[in-house]
Write a protein that holds these residues in place. Structure first.
Motif, short mmCIF file in Angstrom:
data_model
loop_
_atom_site.label_atom_id
_atom_site.label_comp_id
_atom_site.label_asym_id
_atom_site.label_seq_id
_atom_site.Cartn_x
_atom_site.Cartn_y
_atom_site.Cartn_z
N LEU A 221 0.83 -1.21 0.00
CA LEU A 221 0.00 0.00 0.00
C LEU A 221 0.86 1.25 0.00
O LEU A 221 0.69 2.15 -0.84
CB LEU A 221 -0.91 -0.02 1.23
CG LEU A 221 -1.73 1.22 1.54
CD1 LEU A 221 -2.82 1.43 0.52
CD2 LEU A 221 -2.35 1.14 2.94
N PHE A 222 1.83 1.31 0.92
CA PHE A 222 2.67 2.51 1.06
C PHE A 222 3.68 2.64 -0.08
O PHE A 222 4.19 3.73 -0.32
CB PHE A 222 3.40 2.50 2.42
CG PHE A 222 2.50 2.82 3.59
CD1 PHE A 222 1.16 3.15 3.40
CD2 PHE A 222 2.99 2.81 4.89
CE1 PHE A 222 0.33 3.46 4.47
CE2 PHE A 222 2.17 3.13 5.96
CZ PHE A 222 0.83 3.45 5.76
N SER A 223 3.95 1.54 -0.79
CA SER A 223 4.83 1.60 -1.96
C SER A 223 4.08 2.13 -3.18
O SER A 223 4.68 2.77 -4.05
CB SER A 223 5.40 0.21 -2.29
OG SER A 223 6.19 -0.28 -1.24
N MET A 224 2.77 1.84 -3.26
CA MET A 224 2.00 2.18 -4.45
C MET A 224 1.33 3.55 -4.38
O MET A 224 0.96 4.10 -5.42
CB MET A 224 0.97 1.09 -4.74
CG MET A 224 1.63 -0.21 -5.17
SD MET A 224 0.48 -1.58 -5.48
CE MET A 224 0.09 -1.32 -7.20
N VAL A 225 1.21 4.13 -3.18
CA VAL A 225 0.66 5.50 -3.08
C VAL A 225 1.53 6.49 -3.85
O VAL A 225 1.00 7.30 -4.63
CB VAL A 225 0.48 5.92 -1.61
CG1 VAL A 225 0.15 7.42 -1.51
CG2 VAL A 225 -0.64 5.13 -0.95
N PRO A 226 2.88 6.47 -3.68
CA PRO A 226 3.69 7.41 -4.47
C PRO A 226 3.56 7.20 -5.98
O PRO A 226 3.57 8.17 -6.74
CB PRO A 226 5.13 7.12 -4.00
CG PRO A 226 4.97 6.51 -2.64
CD PRO A 226 3.71 5.72 -2.71
N GLU A 227 3.42 5.95 -6.42
CA GLU A 227 3.25 5.68 -7.85
C GLU A 227 1.96 6.31 -8.37
O GLU A 227 1.93 6.96 -9.41
CB GLU A 227 3.23 4.17 -8.11
CG GLU A 227 3.11 3.82 -9.58
CD GLU A 227 3.21 2.33 -9.88
OE1 GLU A 227 3.00 1.96 -11.04
OE2 GLU A 227 3.49 1.54 -8.95
N GLY A 228 0.88 6.15 -7.60
CA GLY A 228 -0.39 6.78 -7.96
C GLY A 228 -0.31 8.29 -7.96
O GLY A 228 -0.92 8.97 -8.80
N ALA A 229 0.47 8.83 -7.01
CA ALA A 229 0.62 10.29 -6.92
C ALA A 229 1.32 10.85 -8.16
O ALA A 229 0.90 11.89 -8.70
CB ALA A 229 1.42 10.65 -5.66
N VAL A 230 2.36 10.17 -8.62
CA VAL A 230 3.08 10.63 -9.81
C VAL A 230 2.19 10.51 -11.05
O VAL A 230 2.14 11.40 -11.90
CB VAL A 230 4.41 9.85 -10.01
CG1 VAL A 230 5.11 10.30 -11.28
CG2 VAL A 230 5.33 10.05 -8.80
#
Length: 396
Positions: A221-230
């Motif tokens: 979850l915490f790894s994929m939040v930044p990917e979604g943000a970009v």
């Protein structure tokens, strides 16, 4: 994502075709997602959406995905991944045109719900098909499949920004749809036909009571939040806060996808050498550094460099988390993977909407400064990556 093919080995020529076909499915899905990234500022402007309202729209996209993903999983259990992947891909093709032609907020919301839904359904089906191909080949191909997804995102985002600037949004959507249809047509007949798995649906209803899959899910979850943000906010951040042109703003996600795809092509090799724990720790430090560089960037070019560094980091964090989930002692792989994939995808699909709400008040640069806190949590749990050294998993 966690479907296992029990079919007998197939002849090597067909295996090669099956591998090409599933790689092309990942390429098409990533390409369409990548094409969406540079469209977001125009979409918001055309429908006169504030950051808060655009955040709601992105939430609708996430809800669409999380609604259709379990439905797709159930249909794969009944009909196999090939048919579901084909139907989802055909339904996804007109999504960019629908988003471009939506005249008001209501049609925009319906379009984005269906876009997210078919994108997620295709994602589940192509992951399941990749596992089936792995089983038939008796070797891991998952990292390279996800490298093709990132490569598609790179082509979609990079080409998208340039096409929008040169020929406008409608021509961009038409050209992108035609290209995606051609690639899908090439893959169509070569997709591996895997047998259905009728027992899996019952298996997934039992949620594990042990904490380990939930902790690994938190890492995903915490790894994929930044990917979604970009993906969802990178172009808007570059345009609104750093004054980038339309063409340049598309290169934020493109740079992220470029480094991610390169690292994913080499991901299995790096992990074999260094082990899951050390690989995860190095990747997380790259991701933190890149996100901070993007947040404090004085101009768009430096921010794009930051996104590129972040892509190096995020590239193998998620596959490691999924691999660990499939190798938890005393727990069936399907159960661990179902928990972790759902938690991980919700981070990429739903969390960015909250970022829009926050950015409305404090701006994107502050949000990008805060995201490394999540990555520090991943670093603290990094010892759990030792479970990843047993099998290969799948995920963006």
């Amino acid at each position: 994502m966690d479907h296992v093919n029990t079919a007998p080995m197939v002849r090597s020529g067909y295996v090669t075709k099956n591998r090409i076909a599933v790689s092309l499915l990942f390429l098409v899905n990533g390409f369409i997602v990548g094409c969406w990234a540079p469209k977001i500022p125009e979409f918001a402007e055309r429908l006169q959406l504030s950051k808060f309202q655009l955040g709601l729209m992105i939430l609708v996209l996430g809800v669409g995905s999380l609604t259709l993903m379990p439905i797709a999983g159930a249909q794969i259990a009944r009909y196999g991944s090939k048919l579901v992947a084909q139907i989802a891909a055909v339904c996804l093709l007109p999504a960019l045109l629908a988003l471009t032609l939506a005249p008001n907020v209501a049609t925009g919301a319906i379009s984005i719900f269906l876009f997210g839904g078919f994108m997620g359904a295709m994602d589940v089906a192509m992951n399941a098909n990749a596992v089936a191909v792995e089983q038939s080949m008796r070797r891991s191909i998952m990292s390279s499949c996800h490298a093709f997804w990132s490569l598609g995102g790179l082509i979609g985002a990079g080409l998208g920004g340039l096409l929008i600037a040169k020929v406008g949004v409608l021509w961009h959507a038409q050209i992108a749809t035609a290209l995606a249809a051609i690639v899908l047509g090439v893959a169509w007949r070569m997709i591996l036909a895997d047998p259905p798995h009728p027992d899996e649906k019952k298996e997934k209803l039992r949620l594990p009571l042990v904490p380990l899959p939930w902790l690994i899910g938190l890492m995903a979850l915490f790894s994929m939040v930044p990917e979604g943000a970009v993906l969802d906010w990178g172009a808007l951040y570059l345009r609104e806060e750093l004054g980038a042109s339309v063409a340049l703003s598309g290169f934020g996600f493109a740079a992220f996808s470029l480094t991610m795809s390169v690292m994913r092509f080499g991901g299995d090799l790096v992990r074999d050498r260094l082990g899951g724990v050390l690989t995860l720790r190095i990747c997380t430090l790259f991701a933190i550094s890149g996100m901070l560089l993007a947040a404090f960037a004085p101009n768009a070019e430096i921010a794009i460099l930051g996104f590129a560094l972040c892509g190096i980091g995020i590239s193998n964090m998620v596959p490691i988390a999924f691999s660990a989930a499939g190798n938890i002692p005393g727990l069936r792989a399907g159960i661990g993977l179902s928990v972790v994939t759902t938690m991980g995808y919700s981070g990429m699909l739903v969390a960015p909407s909250a970022i829009g709400f926050v950015a409305e008040h404090i701006g994107f640069s502050v949000v990008f400064m805060a995201l490394p806190v999540l990555l520090v949590v991943v670093l603290l749990f990094s010892n759990l990556a030792r479970y990843a050294d047993g099998i290969s998993g799948g995920g963006h």
